[in-house]
Design an enzyme around this catalytic site. Structure first.
Site, PDB file in Angstrom:
ATOM      1  N   VAL A 169     -70.530  11.065 -35.042  1.00 31.83           N
ATOM      2  CA  VAL A 169     -70.964  12.396 -35.472  1.00 31.83           C
ATOM      3  C   VAL A 169     -70.704  13.416 -34.368  1.00 31.83           C
ATOM      4  CG1 VAL A 169     -72.883  13.782 -36.325  1.00 31.83           C
ATOM      5  CG2 VAL A 169     -72.690  11.385 -36.997  1.00 31.83           C
ATOM      6  N   ASP A 170     -70.959  13.039 -33.129  1.00 28.89           N
ATOM      7  CA  ASP A 170     -70.648  13.925 -32.007  1.00 28.89           C
ATOM      8  C   ASP A 170     -69.155  14.238 -31.955  1.00 28.89           C
ATOM      9  OD1 ASP A 170     -73.136  14.477 -30.874  1.00 28.89           O
ATOM     10  OD2 ASP A 170     -73.127  12.677 -29.639  1.00 28.89           O
ATOM     11  N   VAL A 171     -68.339  13.226 -32.126  1.00 27.91           N
ATOM     12  CA  VAL A 171     -66.885  13.425 -32.066  1.00 27.91           C
ATOM     13  C   VAL A 171     -66.426  14.356 -33.190  1.00 27.91           C
ATOM     14  CG1 VAL A 171     -64.643  12.281 -32.240  1.00 27.91           C
ATOM     15  CG2 VAL A 171     -66.481  11.227 -30.903  1.00 27.91           C
TER      16      VAL A 171
END
Length: 378
Positions: A169-171
């Site tokens: 999700v961060d990526v």
């Protein structure tokens, strides 16, 4: 960096830390922007996220998203540190930050405050759950995987929700942030006006759920965990072979006919149970049993060679060492040297004929110890 690079001449004041923001600014740095990473005297949290550590003793987590940056150590709670931060913002083209909502404004560095004198500034804020009712919620990748629905469709079987093996999700959010910044810069090129770009982890995940999210919105289908199966395609999952698992990713009827021909049972292509993809999805269990029996006779590597030659999407489940080896054999140059770095870096996947990504600076060194210069560049 010269202006010949795709983003040459642009200055990015990077107030972000951990993963989503640093990943976005690293990609922009690879494309030629000058990225100045602002760190608290204690340093980015990920400097302590190890093992593993590289040969220099640095956490590889930090190194993985912080090349092509210079680091400036500033304590934003001191007049001197805040003044230096404001000077940096005044000469920047882009600001990227992922503090809690309102934190930058309390420092006098919020978008409305700094854009009052710099209407051409592009200001990108990354949050967990937006700047409205979710502003106070902590934005951690695992948390968003859970509440955002990703874990509800990921796992070996129903009742066993599982996180993805990387902070996906961060990526994804970092990618959306980079796209938003580039779009805002294009707008500025045409109009001279900057703007505020806002991305958040939850919205980024919901967008990235693509067909699963569309199935819910368009047909009211709430998907569940299917292990390695696909809700709309078959066979599209993992099968056992004589030695290790093999993935089949059959996307159309022609590929299915080629598959069963290579497996020595071409008649399955005209079997009424399996003639079309819709048929195969309806008869997934029976198809799985048929293919498992046929695949048991050879090793995964043998099937990979034979099926690939026939144009059938298939492959063994590689570990990371195998994956890098495959990419190297295919000429993709997945690992690149970075001057001054203790180890190679993962290559930027963007290929550009005229202004390719470059690898100019290693991840910046750790913050100074007490008594050393409190401001230094990496």
């Amino acid at each position: 960096m010269t202006s010949a690079a795709a983003l040459g001449g642009l200055v990015i004041a990077d107030f972000s830390r951990v993963l989503a923001g640093p990943y976005a600014t690293m990609l922009l740095g690879d494309l030629g922007a000058e990225v100045v990473k602002v760190e608290h005297p204690a340093g980015d949290d990920t400097r302590a996220w190890g093992p593993p550590f590289d040969a220099s003793g640095a956490a590889t987590y930090f190194a993985g998203v912080n090349r092509n940056k210079r680091s400036v150590i500033l304590d934003l709670h001191t007049p001197e540190g805040l003044a230096a931060a404001r000077d940096l913002v005044r000469r920047a083209d882009v600001v990227v930050e992922n503090f809690r909502t309102g934190a930058m404004a309390r420092l006098g560095l919020g978008p409305d405050q700094v854009r009052r004198d710099r209407p051409d500034l592009v200001y990108c804020s990354i949050t967990g759950f937006g700047i409205g009712k979710g502003a106070a919620l902590p934005g951690y990748d695992l948390l968003v995987q859970a509440v955002g629905g990703l874990m509800s469709i990921t796992g070996p079987e129903p009742g066993r929700p599982t996180k993805v093996g990387v902070a996906l999700v961060d990526v994804i959010t970092g990618l959306h942030a980079a796209v938003g910044v580039l779009a805002a810069l294009r707008h500025r090129d045409r109009t001279g006006q900057g703007q505020v770009v806002e991305v958040n982890l939850l919205s980024s995940l919901l967008s990235a759920l693509t067909n699963q999210a569309s199935g819910y919105l368009g047909a009211g289908v709430v998907p569940g965990i299917m292990g390695n199966s696909h809700p709309s395609i078959a066979p599209y999952e993992v099968f056992a072979t004589a030695d290790r698992p093999l993935v089949l990713a059959i996307g159309n009827d022609r590929q299915f006919a080629s598959l069963v021909t290579v497996l020595g049972k071409a008649e399955l292509a005209v079997d009424p149970r399996f003639r079309t993809n819709t048929d195969r999805v309806a008869q997934r269990a029976a198809l799985f049993d048929e293919l498992t029996t046929l695949l048991a006779g050879r090793r995964a590597g043998e099937w990979f060679d034979r099926l690939t030659e026939a144009g059938v999407p298939a492959g063994p489940i590689n570990d990371l060492a195998d994956a890098f080896a495959l990419a190297t054999r295919l000429g993709l140059e997945p690992a690149v040297p970075v001057p001054g770095a203790a180890s190679p870096a993962v290559a930027n996947p963007i290929r550009m004929s005229e202004t390719p990504p470059t690898y100019r600076l290693p991840p910046p060194p750790p913050p100074p110890r007490p008594g050393e210069d409190a401001r230094r560049s990496g």
